[in-house]
Write a protein that holds these residues in place. Sequence first.
Motif, PDB file in Angstrom:
ATOM      1  N   HIS A  77       0.817  -1.215   0.000  1.00  0.00           N
ATOM      2  CA  HIS A  77       0.000   0.000   0.000  1.00  0.00           C
ATOM      3  C   HIS A  77       0.851   1.266   0.000  1.00  0.00           C
ATOM      4  N   ARG A  78       2.112   1.167   0.448  1.00  0.00           N
ATOM      5  CA  ARG A  78       2.961   2.375   0.547  1.00  0.00           C
ATOM      6  C   ARG A  78       4.253   2.247  -0.244  1.00  0.00           C
ATOM      7  N   GLY A  79       4.403   1.216  -0.992  1.00  0.00           N
ATOM      8  CA  GLY A  79       5.644   0.975  -1.714  1.00  0.00           C
ATOM      9  C   GLY A  79       6.117  -0.433  -1.484  1.00  0.00           C
ATOM     10  N   ALA A  80       6.835  -0.968  -2.481  1.00  0.00           N
ATOM     11  CA  ALA A  80       7.252  -2.360  -2.414  1.00  0.00           C
ATOM     12  C   ALA A  80       8.729  -2.499  -2.721  1.00  0.00           C
ATOM     13  N   ALA A  81       9.356  -3.461  -2.063  1.00  0.00           N
ATOM     14  CA  ALA A  81      10.723  -3.819  -2.403  1.00  0.00           C
ATOM     15  C   ALA A  81      10.732  -4.478  -3.781  1.00  0.00           C
ATOM     16  N   GLU A  82      11.861  -4.417  -4.451  1.00  0.00           N
ATOM     17  CA  GLU A  82      11.989  -5.068  -5.748  1.00  0.00           C
ATOM     18  C   GLU A  82      12.291  -6.548  -5.544  1.00  0.00           C
ATOM     19  N   MET A  83      11.464  -7.408  -6.142  1.00  0.00           N
ATOM     20  CA  MET A  83      11.737  -8.835  -6.072  1.00  0.00           C
ATOM     21  C   MET A  83      12.713  -9.186  -7.191  1.00  0.00           C
ATOM     22  N   THR A  84      13.896  -9.662  -6.837  1.00  0.00           N
ATOM     23  CA  THR A  84      14.939  -9.921  -7.832  1.00  0.00           C
ATOM     24  C   THR A  84      15.143 -11.399  -8.118  1.00  0.00           C
ATOM     25  N   ALA A  85      14.524 -12.281  -7.349  1.00  0.00           N
ATOM     26  CA  ALA A  85      14.657 -13.713  -7.604  1.00  0.00           C
ATOM     27  C   ALA A  85      13.501 -14.449  -6.953  1.00  0.00           C
ATOM     28  N   LEU A  86      13.108 -15.539  -7.584  1.00  0.00           N
ATOM     29  CA  LEU A  86      12.052 -16.402  -7.052  1.00  0.00           C
ATOM     30  C   LEU A  86      12.340 -17.830  -7.472  1.00  0.00           C
ATOM     31  N   GLU A  87      12.321 -18.745  -6.519  1.00  0.00           N
ATOM     32  CA  GLU A  87      12.570 -20.152  -6.811  1.00  0.00           C
ATOM     33  C   GLU A  87      11.608 -21.011  -6.004  1.00  0.00           C
ATOM     34  N   VAL A  88      10.911 -21.906  -6.695  1.00  0.00           N
ATOM     35  CA  VAL A  88      10.019 -22.862  -6.046  1.00  0.00           C
ATOM     36  C   VAL A  88      10.565 -24.254  -6.287  1.00  0.00           C
ATOM     37  N   THR A  89      10.890 -24.953  -5.224  1.00  0.00           N
ATOM     38  CA  THR A  89      11.366 -26.326  -5.290  1.00  0.00           C
ATOM     39  C   THR A  89      10.316 -27.231  -4.639  1.00  0.00           C
ATOM     40  N   PRO A  90      10.499 -28.550  -4.635  1.00  0.00           N
ATOM     41  CA  PRO A  90       9.480 -29.411  -4.035  1.00  0.00           C
ATOM     42  C   PRO A  90       9.128 -29.082  -2.590  1.00  0.00           C
ATOM     43  N   THR A  91      10.070 -28.625  -1.791  1.00  0.00           N
ATOM     44  CA  THR A  91       9.761 -28.367  -0.384  1.00  0.00           C
ATOM     45  C   THR A  91       9.928 -26.908   0.035  1.00  0.00           C
ATOM     46  N   ARG A  92      10.445 -26.044  -0.854  1.00  0.00           N
ATOM     47  CA  ARG A  92      10.753 -24.682  -0.428  1.00  0.00           C
ATOM     48  C   ARG A  92      10.346 -23.646  -1.472  1.00  0.00           C
ATOM     49  N   THR A  93       9.968 -22.474  -0.969  1.00  0.00           N
ATOM     50  CA  THR A  93       9.798 -21.291  -1.813  1.00  0.00           C
ATOM     51  C   THR A  93      10.763 -20.227  -1.298  1.00  0.00           C
ATOM     52  N   ARG A  94      11.611 -19.751  -2.184  1.00  0.00           N
ATOM     53  CA  ARG A  94      12.627 -18.766  -1.824  1.00  0.00           C
ATOM     54  C   ARG A  94      12.490 -17.567  -2.745  1.00  0.00           C
ATOM     55  N   PHE A  95      12.472 -16.362  -2.154  1.00  0.00           N
ATOM     56  CA  PHE A  95      12.457 -15.160  -2.983  1.00  0.00           C
ATOM     57  C   PHE A  95      13.345 -14.092  -2.353  1.00  0.00           C
ATOM     58  N   VAL A  96      13.898 -13.250  -3.206  1.00  0.00           N
ATOM     59  CA  VAL A  96      14.834 -12.212  -2.783  1.00  0.00           C
ATOM     60  C   VAL A  96      14.215 -10.847  -3.055  1.00  0.00           C
ATOM     61  N   SER A  97      14.270  -9.975  -2.039  1.00  0.00           N
ATOM     62  CA  SER A  97      13.749  -8.613  -2.145  1.00  0.00           C
ATOM     63  C   SER A  97      14.887  -7.637  -1.864  1.00  0.00           C
ATOM     64  N   GLU A  98      14.940  -6.549  -2.636  1.00  0.00           N
ATOM     65  CA  GLU A  98      15.990  -5.547  -2.438  1.00  0.00           C
ATOM     66  C   GLU A  98      15.367  -4.164  -2.292  1.00  0.00           C
ATOM     67  N   PHE A  99      15.937  -3.402  -1.338  1.00  0.00           N
ATOM     68  CA  PHE A  99      15.465  -2.035  -1.100  1.00  0.00           C
ATOM     69  C   PHE A  99      16.523  -1.288  -0.293  1.00  0.00           C
ATOM     70  N   GLY A 100      16.791  -0.063  -0.688  1.00  0.00           N
ATOM     71  CA  GLY A 100      17.655   0.819   0.090  1.00  0.00           C
ATOM     72  C   GLY A 100      19.050   0.302   0.323  1.00  0.00           C
ATOM     73  N   GLY A 101      19.552  -0.516  -0.578  1.00  0.00           N
ATOM     74  CA  GLY A 101      20.897  -1.056  -0.406  1.00  0.00           C
ATOM     75  C   GLY A 101      20.951  -2.329   0.416  1.00  0.00           C
ATOM     76  N   ALA A 102      19.782  -2.832   0.854  1.00  0.00           N
ATOM     77  CA  ALA A 102      19.742  -4.083   1.632  1.00  0.00           C
ATOM     78  C   ALA A 102      19.070  -5.176   0.815  1.00  0.00           C
ATOM     79  N   ARG A 103      19.467  -6.386   1.091  1.00  0.00           N
ATOM     80  CA  ARG A 103      18.897  -7.559   0.421  1.00  0.00           C
ATOM     81  C   ARG A 103      18.267  -8.464   1.469  1.00  0.00           C
TER      82      ARG A 103
END
Length: 422
Positions: free
Chosen positions: A61-87
């Motif tokens: 609603h106020r802004g979103a981090a940039e999603m730079t990666a997304l991976e779905v495996t059989p048991t895990r969902t992993r995604f990377v968000s970047e904002f303000g120099g932090a990951r």
Amino acid sequence: MHTVDRLPAIPLIASDPYLSIWMPADTMTQDDTIHWSGAVKPLHGDMTVDGKSVAFLGKAHRGAAEMTALEVTPTRTRFVSEFGGARLETTFATPDLPDDMDLVSMPVTLVSFRVSSADGRPHDVSLSFHLSDALCYDGAARPEMFADSFQMDNLNVVMTGQRTQKPLSQSGDRITIDWGYLYLASEAPVRATEYGLMLAWEGQTDAEVRAIVAYDDIASINYFGDLCKAWYRRNGAQITDAIRRIGAQFDGILNRCAELDARIMADAAKVSGDYVKVVCAAWRHTFAAHKLIATPKGEMALLSKENDSNGCIGTVDVSYPSIPMFLKYCPELVNALCRPVLEFASMPVWQADYAPHDVGRYPNATGQVYGAKRGARNGHAHPPYYLYPATADVYDFRYQMPVEECGNMLIMLAAGQQFGAD
């Protein structure tokens, strides 16, 4: 890494038919998360970097981090968000490990948040992760809720649920659980909010925060009159025991998840790269569509829930397309799929000389509902057909599917016997 592997919906919490939360969007901040039947069940995450805040999970609603990666495996969902120099690397893991049926049956999700610097400079970072208490009730009307917190070993634990508990009180399609208690546990601070549970952490880059999301459904399935619990509870274990085990074995379980993912994906890659994506999605969806319980005899029963098709439980023609995956990696689950059908087919009320279509309507395995003359409106419970005598005339046999269901059952039974245990 700037690759996004897009599925129609992204699994986040995917343990069983009632604890099944997905992101139906292209990014993790485009929309609210939903239950697999379509009801909005919000999970929300915010990250603050050097005083500026954005969302990394849930509708922004106020802004979103940039999603730079997304991976779905059989048991895990992993995604990377970047904002303000932090990951921020976020992982949701569901430990559907075929060599550990206790873990398969535990309604738990392992969540980790790994914070690092994206620009090489240190940053002050804070994270919040919020679970809506809408996970505990069905429909739009919010009932009177209860919340509490306690310390357990080295974990801070907070829980919420309805003040009035009615386990297994409804049955049907496109409905969600309407009883039980939602838990959030972490070494980081957790607390109840006005509308749910929250983890709140603050620190600097190069840190990891862990959380456990769990759900106590109290009773999982009405199994022909017995209110049965998940398989891991067969010897008296409680949801707190499940949380303790996950907390104590967090790293080891994640390592086992990674090893299983590598094995399954390597097997799938022998077919094609695209097939890997299909298999990863199928593993999450198939396990999440079933509930593994202990029957009164102490045996395993694996019960599916239909979606957008009356909500039947233990449907033969839903079980049949599940079995290739189970036959390869955990064949005993094929026997667990067949067991409830065989039990109902041996009851006096089932007079046909062919296989039934289902054993009830989720979460009530109380006798086939397909073609029942009496019927019950969506949301209501069907009568206990399993108690009816042979003379009760319950079913209209014009609407049965003898060729399909018998064919499915014969193949499942033969395959289960060939590949699995007795």
